[in-house]
Design a protein around this motif. Structure first.
Motif, PDB file in Angstrom:
ATOM      1  N   VAL A   1       0.743  -1.349   0.001  1.00 20.24           N
ATOM      2  CA  VAL A   1      -0.132   0.020   0.403  1.00 20.24           C
ATOM      3  C   VAL A   1       0.963   1.179   0.057  1.00 20.24           C
ATOM      4  N   THR A   2       2.171   1.026   1.013  1.00 20.55           N
ATOM      5  CA  THR A   2       2.925   2.742   0.405  1.00 20.55           C
ATOM      6  C   THR A   2       3.582   2.125  -1.019  1.00 20.55           C
ATOM      7  N   ALA A   3       4.246   1.421  -1.148  1.00 22.60           N
ATOM      8  CA  ALA A   3       4.592   2.182  -2.745  1.00 22.60           C
ATOM      9  C   ALA A   3       3.129   2.173  -3.741  1.00 22.60           C
ATOM     10  N   ALA A   4       2.227   1.230  -3.831  1.00 24.67           N
ATOM     11  CA  ALA A   4       1.425   1.784  -4.329  1.00 24.67           C
ATOM     12  C   ALA A   4       0.787   3.166  -4.076  1.00 24.67           C
ATOM     13  N   ILE A   5       0.960   3.845  -3.304  1.00 26.33           N
ATOM     14  CA  ILE A   5       0.158   5.360  -2.414  1.00 26.33           C
ATOM     15  C   ILE A   5       1.481   6.523  -3.880  1.00 26.33           C
ATOM     16  N   LYS A   6       3.187   5.792  -3.700  1.00 28.76           N
ATOM     17  CA  LYS A   6       4.265   6.623  -4.290  1.00 28.76           C
ATOM     18  C   LYS A   6       3.732   6.311  -5.814  1.00 28.76           C
ATOM     19  N   ALA A   7       3.434   5.204  -5.989  1.00 25.16           N
ATOM     20  CA  ALA A   7       3.234   5.104  -7.481  1.00 25.16           C
ATOM     21  C   ALA A   7       2.166   5.358  -8.290  1.00 25.16           C
ATOM     22  N   GLY A   8       1.460   6.031  -7.582  1.00 23.07           N
ATOM     23  CA  GLY A   8       0.223   7.014  -8.058  1.00 23.07           C
ATOM     24  C   GLY A   8      -1.117   5.959  -8.552  1.00 23.07           C
ATOM     25  N   VAL A   9      -1.109   4.403  -7.751  1.00 23.24           N
ATOM     26  CA  VAL A   9      -2.015   3.823  -7.856  1.00 23.24           C
ATOM     27  C   VAL A   9      -3.255   4.268  -8.101  1.00 23.24           C
ATOM     28  N   LYS A  10      -4.252   4.391  -7.812  1.00 17.66           N
ATOM     29  CA  LYS A  10      -5.802   4.628  -7.513  1.00 17.66           C
ATOM     30  C   LYS A  10      -6.441   3.172  -6.974  1.00 17.66           C
ATOM     31  N   ILE A  11      -6.559   4.228  -5.170  1.00 18.13           N
ATOM     32  CA  ILE A  11      -6.590   2.968  -4.506  1.00 18.13           C
ATOM     33  C   ILE A  11      -8.294   3.110  -3.903  1.00 18.13           C
ATOM     34  N   ALA A  12      -9.251   2.168  -3.957  1.00 15.92           N
ATOM     35  CA  ALA A  12     -10.032   2.436  -3.471  1.00 15.92           C
ATOM     36  C   ALA A  12     -10.081   1.619  -2.332  1.00 15.92           C
ATOM     37  N   LEU A  13     -11.261   2.230  -0.954  1.00 14.65           N
ATOM     38  CA  LEU A  13     -11.293   1.265   0.011  1.00 14.65           C
ATOM     39  C   LEU A  13     -12.299  -0.024   0.149  1.00 14.65           C
ATOM     40  N   GLY A  14     -12.171  -0.817   0.849  1.00 17.53           N
ATOM     41  CA  GLY A  14     -12.864  -2.409   1.395  1.00 17.53           C
ATOM     42  C   GLY A  14     -12.570  -3.028   2.248  1.00 17.53           C
ATOM     43  N   THR A  15     -12.897  -3.630   3.043  1.00 15.26           N
ATOM     44  CA  THR A  15     -13.128  -3.774   4.371  1.00 15.26           C
ATOM     45  C   THR A  15     -12.753  -5.287   3.903  1.00 15.26           C
ATOM     46  N   ASP A  16     -13.221  -5.851   3.117  1.00  7.02           N
ATOM     47  CA  ASP A  16     -13.379  -7.707   2.944  1.00  7.02           C
ATOM     48  C   ASP A  16     -14.577  -8.011   4.069  1.00  7.02           C
ATOM     49  N   ALA A  17     -15.116  -7.296   4.718  1.00  7.72           N
ATOM     50  CA  ALA A  17     -15.952  -7.692   5.991  1.00  7.72           C
ATOM     51  C   ALA A  17     -16.906  -9.094   5.949  1.00  7.72           C
ATOM     52  N   GLY A  18     -16.823 -10.056   6.291  1.00  9.45           N
ATOM     53  CA  GLY A  18     -17.432 -11.432   5.651  1.00  9.45           C
ATOM     54  C   GLY A  18     -16.709 -11.854   5.279  1.00  9.45           C
TER      55      GLY A  18
END
Ligand SMILES: [Zn+2]
Length: 393
Positions: free
Chosen positions: A294-311
């Protein structure tokens, strides 16, 4: 009845900074007016006024990875094979719990026997109190891998048929799961991951040809490699993504849905219930991999969407704030974590009319007794949840 949220700090999800002393009026399910509180011209006697002072208004939250057919918890996989009536009733309760936590839109990315499709329809019809749900139907996985209750294929033609069957059953998107062989299932000389690059390319083509998005489960190194380069719409989990994978994802506009709540919950259960050491170790590996990815994805400019995988991965429902906190711990600004949970999520899911607080958009909003831009944990401090302009929590 019209609704006025009066004199509030507004964070509208567009990327603009929060503005104080704002008011938002909703009419007939949509945002009718947004502006400085002092500029509002209406008649207070004809609207329902909600006091916004010392509060923050944000767009309704979106969880891009849930499974309402399981409650999560230490035995989350077993819960997917409970009797169908029990699963169905529970899914309704869990969806409501999710709505109360501020989730006004959710992507249900896998349920046994398409329970989520029926749930999504009931939500759309207003029969139940639930988020607006986009359902993937049943997971599609290669025979001998993943969970037994997924829709299984062995040959390429069966994969195409499986995708068509999900679409016919009423799924809103396609979910495929890349995974290694289950113990004892691996034929001699078979590759680590039978759902390989070629098959995944076919799945992407089949889904996109029909106008559907495709989400791909990948939480081991080989699967992450394959999925990152395949042009899927979202890569789920991604705990072992490497730099070259992230470059490909950025190029392909593939969203990362990190689901860090999975290992966070697993580490908790490994302390409080009697789990074998191997499970604790697995959770620890996922945590390390995920934080780095995740830290590398933020730096690389990858789009991130939130998901919890609840359940779906030990995490329970109604805990979206925790996922946002974990994102911030990985180096995201609180505002960017909120973007991942609102406007970016809307783009991934394909909800053009939701995700921001702007005139004409659907009035899905969350009112907080806190400023989540100062402390992302403030997402727990829910004063009210509005869906289609109506207060639902
Ligand atoms: Zn999942």
């Amino acid at each position: 009845m019209h609704l006025l949220i009066d004199d509030v700090q507004l964070w509208d999800g567009t990327g603009s900074p929060a503005q104080s002393k704002m008011s938002v009026e909703a009419r007939d399910g949509r945002i009718h007016w947004v502006g400085a509180a002092s500029q509002w011209q209406g008649n207070r006697a004809t609207v329902r006024v909600v006091d916004g002072r010392a509060r923050t208004l944000i767009p309704g939250l979106m969880d891009c990875h849930v499974h309402y057919s399981s409650p999560g918890g230490p035995e989350w996989i077993a819960r997917f094979t409970d009797p169908l009536p029990e699963i169905s009733m529970r899914a309704i309760e869990l969806a409501e719990a999710s709505l109360r936590s501020g989730v006004t839109t959710a992507r249900d990315v896998g349920a046994p026997q398409g329970v989520s499709i029926r749930l999504a329809r009931a939500a759309r019809a207003g029969e139940i109190r639930a988020p607006n749900i986009r359902a993937a139907g049943t997971w599609i996985a290669h025979q001998g891998t993943y969970v037994s209750f997924a829709r299984q294929f062995a040959e390429a033609d069966e994969l195409r048929n499986a995708i068509r069957a999900e679409i016919e059953a009423g799924a809103d998107l396609i979910k495929v799961a890349l995974a290694g062989w289950n113990e004892g299932a691996r034929p001699k000389d078979a590759p680590d991951i039978p759902f390989d690059k070629k098959l995944l390319a076919m799945a992407v083509e089949e889904a996109h040809k029909a106008g559907f998005k495709i989400a791909c489960h990948a939480n081991d190194p080989t699967s992450c490699r394959i999925a990152a380069h395949a042009g899927v719409d979202s890569l789920e989990h991604g705990m072992f993504l490497e730099a070259s994978d992230l470059v490909a994802m950025e190029k392909n506009k593939t969203y990362l849905v990190p689901t860090m709540s999975v290992w966070d919950a697993m580490l908790y259960y490994s302390r409080v219930v009697d789990w074998p050491e191997a499970r604790r170790k697995r959770a620890e590996d996922l945590r390390q991999g995920s934080r780095a990815a995740v830290t590398a994805a933020i730096k690389a400019g990858v789009k991130i969407a939130l998901g919890t995988d609840a359940g779906g991965g030990a995490a329970r429902h109604g805990r979206i704030a925790r996922e946002a906190e974990l994102m911030v711990e990985c180096g995201m600004e609180p505002g960017d974590a909120l973007i991942a949970a609102t406007s970016n999520a809307a783009k991934l899911i394909g909800e053009d009319e939701r995700g921001t607080i702007e005139e004409e958009k659907i009035a899905d909003m969350v009112l907080l007794d806190a400023n989540p831009l100062e402390n992302i944990g403030g997402l727990r401090m829910i004063a009210a949840v509005f869906q289609d302009g109506r207060r639902v929590a």
